[in-house]
Design an enzyme around this catalytic site. Sequence first.
Site, PDB file in Angstrom:
ATOM      1  NE  ARG A  99       8.354  -2.655 -93.937  1.00 23.73           N
ATOM      2  CZ  ARG A  99       8.085  -3.846 -94.459  1.00 23.73           C
ATOM      3  NH1 ARG A  99       7.480  -3.939 -95.625  1.00 23.73           N
ATOM      4  NH2 ARG A  99       8.418  -4.954 -93.821  1.00 23.73           N
ATOM      5  NE  ARG A 100       6.788  -7.453 -93.026  1.00 30.54           N
ATOM      6  CZ  ARG A 100       7.682  -8.035 -92.255  1.00 30.54           C
ATOM      7  NH1 ARG A 100       7.442  -8.192 -90.950  1.00 30.54           N
ATOM      8  NH2 ARG A 100       8.825  -8.477 -92.753  1.00 30.54           N
ATOM      9  CE  LYS A 111      13.977  -6.874 -90.978  1.00 26.23           C
ATOM     10  NZ  LYS A 111      13.659  -6.628 -89.551  1.00 26.23           N
ATOM     11  CG  ASP A 112      16.897  -5.054 -86.979  1.00 25.74           C
ATOM     12  OD1 ASP A 112      15.721  -4.762 -87.284  1.00 25.74           O
ATOM     13  OD2 ASP A 112      17.269  -6.222 -86.731  1.00 25.74           O
ATOM     14  CB  CYS A 155      14.285   0.592 -88.104  1.00 26.89           C
ATOM     15  SG  CYS A 155      14.550   0.217 -86.371  1.00 26.89           S
TER      16      CYS A 155
END
Length: 328
Positions: free
Chosen positions: A138-139, A90-91, A253
């Site tokens: 995102r969270r 994801k990075d 990201c």
Amino acid sequence: MTDNSSPVTGADKPLRLGTRRSKLAMAQSGMVAEAVREVTGRAVELVEVTTYGDISREHLAQIGGTGVFVAALRDALLRGEVDFAVHSLKDLPTAQPEGLVLAAVPVREDPRDVLVARDGLTFEQLPAGARVGTGSPRRMAQLNAYARSHGLDIETVPIRGNVDTRIGFVRSGELDAVVLAAAGLSRLGRSGEATDFLSVDTVLPAPGQGALAIECAETSADLAAALAELDDPYTRAAVTAERALLAALEAGCSAPVGALADLLVDGQAVNELRLRGVVGTPDGSSLVQLSTTGPVPTSQDDAAALGRELAAEMLAKGAAGLMGERAL
């Protein structure tokens, strides 16, 4: 039985695995090192590399996020200081740099996010005004949107730091809860500290979350072929679709983008790949959330096409405007 006749040259020398210095990075790199020893018969030594993301105290959205945890590792690969590197997928920036190859994407860990809360609380049990820490827009977007739609009263608080630091905010009473990746806790042997595993229907993970990326130089063809034995084609297809969506949205990201591709199984046959995506403002007031399905990809191009297709639908629904509102 392991074949100790190595398929790579220089078999008398240990392979040098480049890794970040964090406990989590060292744990997951150690897992990969053991797997590489099995397939090559070679010794593997970890080479610690400090990245900009490790030393900066700014929030990821402020320093750009994209590539800050991988650039130094890639530079070490290109300079020949390490033979291969392990990243949290994801990075990785969505564009593959010249001179490097993504040799393997091993089987993915649990992609979900988890809550670590005081008093063993689940997300639904958090008291009014609960302070929930996360470094991810995102969270924030999805937690706040869920709270709005379910009558929950929470405050999302931006934080940085490793797993110990983040959980420490809860232990000290500074925060009521923090949200972390399930895969990270699992690789550290700390899954028992999670008080709630958040459904992907509540919070879609980051593109590639739970997956690892093993990268080496294009010139190391024998090593790349050996590392490819660790590749899981289903995981690679899933993350390729997710990352193609992220690229088509022209988002990094650290953007408020969630995506998850999963295989749909009918009986014992895998017959479709489903891709879900979400973009939202960090306060949760606006979300664009869509999904699509397609045949199980027979190539990486097919997987990427599914991601681009969903991205186009999301952009048509106004996703670009939401990503422009990323301020924490």
